[in-house]
Write a protein that holds these residues in place. Structure first.
Motif, PDB file in Angstrom:
ATOM      1  N   LEU A 113       0.830  -1.199   0.000  1.00 28.79           N
ATOM      2  CA  LEU A 113       0.000   0.000   0.000  1.00 28.79           C
ATOM      3  C   LEU A 113       0.865   1.250   0.000  1.00 28.79           C
ATOM      4  O   LEU A 113       0.604   2.219  -0.720  1.00 28.79           O
ATOM      5  N   VAL A 114       1.927   1.209   0.800  1.00 23.46           N
ATOM      6  CA  VAL A 114       2.835   2.358   0.887  1.00 23.46           C
ATOM      7  C   VAL A 114       3.608   2.544  -0.414  1.00 23.46           C
ATOM      8  O   VAL A 114       3.619   3.623  -1.011  1.00 23.46           O
ATOM      9  N   VAL A 115       4.249   1.472  -0.869  1.00 23.06           N
ATOM     10  CA  VAL A 115       5.201   1.629  -1.966  1.00 23.06           C
ATOM     11  C   VAL A 115       4.566   1.615  -3.350  1.00 23.06           C
ATOM     12  O   VAL A 115       5.207   2.017  -4.318  1.00 23.06           O
ATOM     13  N   MET A 116       3.300   1.215  -3.470  1.00 22.62           N
ATOM     14  CA  MET A 116       2.645   1.248  -4.770  1.00 22.62           C
ATOM     15  C   MET A 116       2.011   2.609  -5.042  1.00 22.62           C
ATOM     16  O   MET A 116       1.944   3.048  -6.192  1.00 22.62           O
ATOM     17  N   ILE A 117       1.534   3.300  -3.994  1.00 19.92           N
ATOM     18  CA  ILE A 117       0.815   4.558  -4.197  1.00 19.92           C
ATOM     19  C   ILE A 117       1.742   5.759  -4.169  1.00 19.92           C
ATOM     20  O   ILE A 117       1.572   6.712  -4.934  1.00 19.92           O
ATOM     21  N   VAL A 118       2.739   5.712  -3.296  1.00 23.11           N
ATOM     22  CA  VAL A 118       3.597   6.883  -3.112  1.00 23.11           C
ATOM     23  C   VAL A 118       4.369   7.278  -4.374  1.00 23.11           C
ATOM     24  O   VAL A 118       4.417   8.471  -4.721  1.00 23.11           O
ATOM     25  N   PRO A 119       5.008   6.342  -5.117  1.00 27.38           N
ATOM     26  CA  PRO A 119       5.814   6.762  -6.269  1.00 27.38           C
ATOM     27  C   PRO A 119       5.062   7.602  -7.307  1.00 27.38           C
ATOM     28  O   PRO A 119       5.562   8.660  -7.702  1.00 27.38           O
ATOM     29  N   PRO A 120       3.867   7.197  -7.768  1.00 28.12           N
ATOM     30  CA  PRO A 120       3.203   8.040  -8.768  1.00 28.12           C
ATOM     31  C   PRO A 120       2.816   9.417  -8.249  1.00 28.12           C
ATOM     32  O   PRO A 120       2.853  10.399  -9.000  1.00 28.12           O
ATOM     33  N   VAL A 121       2.442   9.503  -6.978  1.00 24.17           N
ATOM     34  CA  VAL A 121       2.040  10.802  -6.443  1.00 24.17           C
ATOM     35  C   VAL A 121       3.243  11.732  -6.329  1.00 24.17           C
ATOM     36  O   VAL A 121       3.166  12.918  -6.667  1.00 24.17           O
ATOM     37  N   ILE A 122       4.365  11.198  -5.842  1.00 27.51           N
ATOM     38  CA  ILE A 122       5.589  12.007  -5.811  1.00 27.51           C
ATOM     39  C   ILE A 122       6.017  12.349  -7.228  1.00 27.51           C
ATOM     40  O   ILE A 122       6.453  13.472  -7.507  1.00 27.51           O
ATOM     41  N   ALA A 123       5.861  11.406  -8.156  1.00 28.55           N
ATOM     42  CA  ALA A 123       6.248  11.653  -9.549  1.00 28.55           C
ATOM     43  C   ALA A 123       5.465  12.817 -10.142  1.00 28.55           C
ATOM     44  O   ALA A 123       6.003  13.601 -10.936  1.00 28.55           O
ATOM     45  N   MET A 124       4.195  12.955  -9.767  1.00 30.27           N
ATOM     46  CA  MET A 124       3.398  14.064 -10.286  1.00 30.27           C
ATOM     47  C   MET A 124       3.940  15.412  -9.834  1.00 30.27           C
ATOM     48  O   MET A 124       3.698  16.438 -10.471  1.00 30.27           O
ATOM     49  N   GLY A 125       4.695  15.431  -8.727  1.00 32.42           N
ATOM     50  CA  GLY A 125       5.301  16.667  -8.267  1.00 32.42           C
ATOM     51  C   GLY A 125       6.376  17.191  -9.199  1.00 32.42           C
ATOM     52  O   GLY A 125       6.794  18.356  -9.081  1.00 32.42           O
ATOM     53  N   THR A 126       6.817  16.353 -10.150  1.00 32.22           N
ATOM     54  CA  THR A 126       7.840  16.784 -11.106  1.00 32.22           C
ATOM     55  C   THR A 126       7.388  18.006 -11.887  1.00 32.22           C
ATOM     56  O   THR A 126       8.188  18.892 -12.202  1.00 32.22           O
ATOM     57  N   ALA A 127       6.093  18.051 -12.199  1.00 31.01           N
ATOM     58  CA  ALA A 127       5.579  19.157 -13.021  1.00 31.01           C
ATOM     59  C   ALA A 127       5.847  20.512 -12.375  1.00 31.01           C
ATOM     60  O   ALA A 127       6.216  21.474 -13.060  1.00 31.01           O
ATOM     61  N   ASP A 128       5.666  20.606 -11.068  1.00 30.05           N
ATOM     62  CA  ASP A 128       5.867  21.883 -10.379  1.00 30.05           C
ATOM     63  C   ASP A 128       7.305  22.363 -10.481  1.00 30.05           C
ATOM     64  O   ASP A 128       7.562  23.574 -10.580  1.00 30.05           O
ATOM     65  N   TYR A 129       8.251  21.420 -10.459  1.00 26.78           N
ATOM     66  CA  TYR A 129       9.660  21.802 -10.436  1.00 26.78           C
ATOM     67  C   TYR A 129      10.286  21.862 -11.826  1.00 26.78           C
ATOM     68  O   TYR A 129      11.416  22.330 -11.975  1.00 26.78           O
ATOM     69  N   LEU A 130       9.533  21.423 -12.847  1.00 25.31           N
ATOM     70  CA  LEU A 130       9.953  21.648 -14.227  1.00 25.31           C
ATOM     71  C   LEU A 130       9.395  22.962 -14.769  1.00 25.31           C
ATOM     72  O   LEU A 130       9.792  23.414 -15.847  1.00 25.31           O
ATOM     73  N   ALA A 138       0.583  17.828 -14.620  1.00 24.07           N
ATOM     74  CA  ALA A 138       1.102  16.939 -13.572  1.00 24.07           C
ATOM     75  C   ALA A 138       0.897  15.456 -13.883  1.00 24.07           C
ATOM     76  O   ALA A 138       1.824  14.659 -13.716  1.00 24.07           O
ATOM     77  N   PRO A 139      -0.296  15.034 -14.341  1.00 26.85           N
ATOM     78  CA  PRO A 139      -0.457  13.593 -14.637  1.00 26.85           C
ATOM     79  C   PRO A 139       0.490  13.095 -15.725  1.00 26.85           C
ATOM     80  O   PRO A 139       1.041  12.000 -15.616  1.00 26.85           O
ATOM     81  N   LEU A 140       0.683  13.915 -16.776  1.00 26.97           N
ATOM     82  CA  LEU A 140       1.583  13.488 -17.853  1.00 26.97           C
ATOM     83  C   LEU A 140       3.029  13.428 -17.369  1.00 26.97           C
ATOM     84  O   LEU A 140       3.765  12.487 -17.702  1.00 26.97           O
ATOM     85  N   ALA A 141       3.440  14.431 -16.585  1.00 28.67           N
ATOM     86  CA  ALA A 141       4.802  14.418 -16.051  1.00 28.67           C
ATOM     87  C   ALA A 141       5.011  13.213 -15.147  1.00 28.67           C
ATOM     88  O   ALA A 141       6.041  12.527 -15.230  1.00 28.67           O
ATOM     89  N   GLY A 142       4.036  12.938 -14.296  1.00 32.38           N
ATOM     90  CA  GLY A 142       4.146  11.794 -13.392  1.00 32.38           C
ATOM     91  C   GLY A 142       4.205  10.479 -14.135  1.00 32.38           C
ATOM     92  O   GLY A 142       5.015   9.602 -13.814  1.00 32.38           O
ATOM     93  N   ALA A 143       3.361  10.327 -15.153  1.00 34.43           N
ATOM     94  CA  ALA A 143       3.354   9.092 -15.935  1.00 34.43           C
ATOM     95  C   ALA A 143       4.687   8.907 -16.658  1.00 34.43           C
ATOM     96  O   ALA A 143       5.223   7.794 -16.733  1.00 34.43           O
ATOM     97  N   GLY A 144       5.239  10.005 -17.185  1.00 35.16           N
ATOM     98  CA  GLY A 144       6.533   9.920 -17.854  1.00 35.16           C
ATOM     99  C   GLY A 144       7.633   9.482 -16.913  1.00 35.16           C
ATOM    100  O   GLY A 144       8.489   8.650 -17.268  1.00 35.16           O
ATOM    101  N   VAL A 145       7.633  10.033 -15.704  1.00 35.82           N
ATOM    102  CA  VAL A 145       8.635   9.654 -14.704  1.00 35.82           C
ATOM    103  C   VAL A 145       8.503   8.185 -14.348  1.00 35.82           C
ATOM    104  O   VAL A 145       9.503   7.454 -14.240  1.00 35.82           O
ATOM    105  N   ALA A 149      11.283   5.352 -14.893  1.00 35.79           N
ATOM    106  CA  ALA A 149      11.751   4.570 -13.749  1.00 35.79           C
ATOM    107  C   ALA A 149      11.600   3.079 -14.011  1.00 35.79           C
ATOM    108  O   ALA A 149      12.448   2.272 -13.603  1.00 35.79           O
ATOM    109  N   THR A 150      10.543   2.698 -14.711  1.00 41.21           N
ATOM    110  CA  THR A 150      10.332   1.286 -15.035  1.00 41.21           C
ATOM    111  C   THR A 150      11.420   0.759 -15.962  1.00 41.21           C
ATOM    112  O   THR A 150      11.964  -0.333 -15.756  1.00 41.21           O
ATOM    113  N   LEU A 151      11.769   1.543 -16.977  1.00 39.72           N
ATOM    114  CA  LEU A 151      12.842   1.140 -17.884  1.00 39.72           C
ATOM    115  C   LEU A 151      14.171   1.000 -17.139  1.00 39.72           C
ATOM    116  O   LEU A 151      14.919   0.042 -17.353  1.00 39.72           O
ATOM    117  N   ALA A 152      14.463   1.950 -16.254  1.00 39.59           N
ATOM    118  CA  ALA A 152      15.699   1.873 -15.472  1.00 39.59           C
ATOM    119  C   ALA A 152      15.680   0.664 -14.544  1.00 39.59           C
ATOM    120  O   ALA A 152      16.713   0.034 -14.303  1.00 39.59           O
TER     121      ALA A 152
END
Length: 465
Positions: A113-130, A138-145, A149-152
């Motif tokens: 529950l912790v590790v499945m939900i947290v990554p996408p929500v933090i990833a959406m924060g990328t939009a604010d700092y880009l 935000a959703p597109l930035a988060g999905a891209g991140v 991350a999956t490829l890496a």
């Protein structure tokens, strides 16, 4: 307890084909880099801490400090149990072996529950700092991140340790810049940290009560909880009996300093209480310096979020891999999730974690932090319970790192964490309780009736080396 695994049973492979084993390829430095990247101090500082500022004001640093002290006891438990039972299953393998299969299953569900939900929500924060460079929803930035991350995550773990290490340096630099600027523009003395005040909507100020601090401890525990990643990596650490404890404790110490020092600097450097309560750290950095510095810090945070996504995908895939190896699901699911790719990574489990994570970026997750705080607190509580059984029977003679002040440390943790848990918002307790109840039903109807062929927690054959 019933259903508690005995030491010989716990350490034996599950029945059937020999379980797949991950490759031991990283030492303390690589493990610490990966674990610190999961704590992701900069993204935590810029994404999670502002929520604490809004509710706790000048008591934010105190709350994080108290949470970090509690985490020392938690880290002791993780270090002892992680060296006693070094498995990619992490908490669930430790708790299942020592406190019973049902307890281990519930820990597994809480950790997912912790590790499945947290990554996408933090990833959406990328939009604010880009935003200083490019505007992306935000959703597109988060999905891209999440997809990046999956490829890496499909690569060799040693390669990922260096990739995340480079990103980690940048985010530590960003946190250091914030700390230096905050202290250099101090508006109030250090005494303000001991007087809890928060700005109200009407433009006034109000005192922060002890009850608010206790309630905020669940989020404070979440802020540094990434140190537990070391136990997920224990199956891939060289000499886990020694290196798991070193990685856990070193990560907690470093991450606490990287997060807490800038929080103190922000508290004393904010121009007024309203600005502090707003939690606009990027705005404060720009006001303290100039737009170029603000842009630099924002881009470092964006990279930190990408870094966090990579490590969280790695961590989550290892948990799913271990659960399949331990027969938690129907056979077709177990066979798929336990497959290893050419780089030695569990590629199907990685895709199962990363692709849905990208989809979750388009879902409204307003209750994320509350549910996550409850889940982390409950998970730590069950780990502390398992630590009480770590020295009984055959486990008492197993070579492992042993915590000081046992059993006082786990007993105190159980009492404190139990109190923190009951002080949380009813809505978040109900959400987490409902998920836990559904997991218990799956246990009762599917896993327990098949206890000879399902949920057979195993350790790699070379765990004691």
């Amino acid at each position: 307890m019933t259903d508690t695994l005995s030491a010989p049973h716990a350490l034996a492979p599950a029945t059937g084909p020999t379980p797949q084993k991950l490759k031991r390829s990283i030492g303390v430095v690589g493990g610490t880099l990966l674990t610190l990247s999961c704590v992701t101090p900069a993204s935590t500082l810029f994404v999670v801490v502002p929520d604490l500022f809004s509710g706790l004001g000048t008591f934010t640093a105190l709350t994080i400090a108290i949470g970090s002290l509690l985490c020392i006891g938690v880290a002791f438990c993780y270090s002892e149990l992680g060296t006693l039972i070094p498995s990619a299953g992490g908490e669930y393998a430790m708790v299942s072996t020592l406190a019973g299969r049902l307890a281990g299953w519930l820990v597994f569900v809480l950790s997912l529950l912790v590790v499945m939900i947290v990554p996408p929500v933090i990833a959406m924060g990328t939009a604010d700092y880009l935003a200083p460079v490019v505007h992306v929803p935000a959703p597109l930035a988060g999905a891209g991140v999440m997809l990046l991350a999956t490829l890496a995550g499909l690569l060799d773990l040693r390669a990922n340790a260096w990739i995340t290490g480079v990103f980690l340096v940048l985010e530590v630099v960003a946190a250091a810049v914030v700390a230096v600027l905050g202290f250099a523009h101090s508006e109030r003395g250090m005494g303000a940290l001991a007087h809890g005040q928060v700005a109200t909507e009407g433009g006034g100020h109000s005192a922060v009560t002890a009850g608010l601090v206790i309630s905020g401890l669940a989020i404070a525990l979440f802020i540094t909880q990434g140190f537990s990643t070391a136990v997920y990596l224990s199956e891939e650490l060289e000499n886990p009996r020694r290196n798991v404890a070193r990685t856990v404790l070193a990560t907690l110490a470093i991450s606490t300093a990287v997060i807490l020092v800038p929080v103190v600097a922000i508290t004393v450097g904010a121009p007024d209480l309203e600005t502090l309560t707003s939690g606009d750290i990027s705005g404060m950095v720009t006001a303290w310096s100039n737009s170029a510095v603000g842009t630099f810090v924002s881009l470092c945070v964006a990279l930190a979020i990408v870094n966090a996504g990579i490590v969280m995908v790695i961590q989550n895939s290892r948990v799913l891999f271990a659960s399949a190896r331990d027969k938690a699901w129907p056979d077709p699911v177990n066979n798929a999730l336990s497959r290893l790719g050419r780089f030695g990574s569990p590629w199907v489990a990685t895709l199962v974690v990363g692709v849905p994570g990208a989809a979750l970026c388009f879902v409204n997750l307003d209750t994320l932090y509350g549910v996550t705080g409850v889940s982390v607190t409950g998970m730590y509580l069950l780990v502390a319970v398992a630590a009480l059984f770590s020295r009984r029977g055959a486990h008492g003679g197993t070579r492992a790192w042993r915590m000081p002040l046992w059993p006082a440390v786990p007993v105190v943790l159980i009492a404190v964490l139990g109190y923190v848990l009951v002080q949380q918002d009813t809505e978040y307790l109900l959400w987490t309780g409902g998920i836990t109840a559904a997991a218990t039903l799956y246990w009762a109807l599917y896993l327990r009736p098949r206890q000879d062929s399902r949920w057979l927690v195993s350790l790699p054959e070379d765990a004691g080396h």
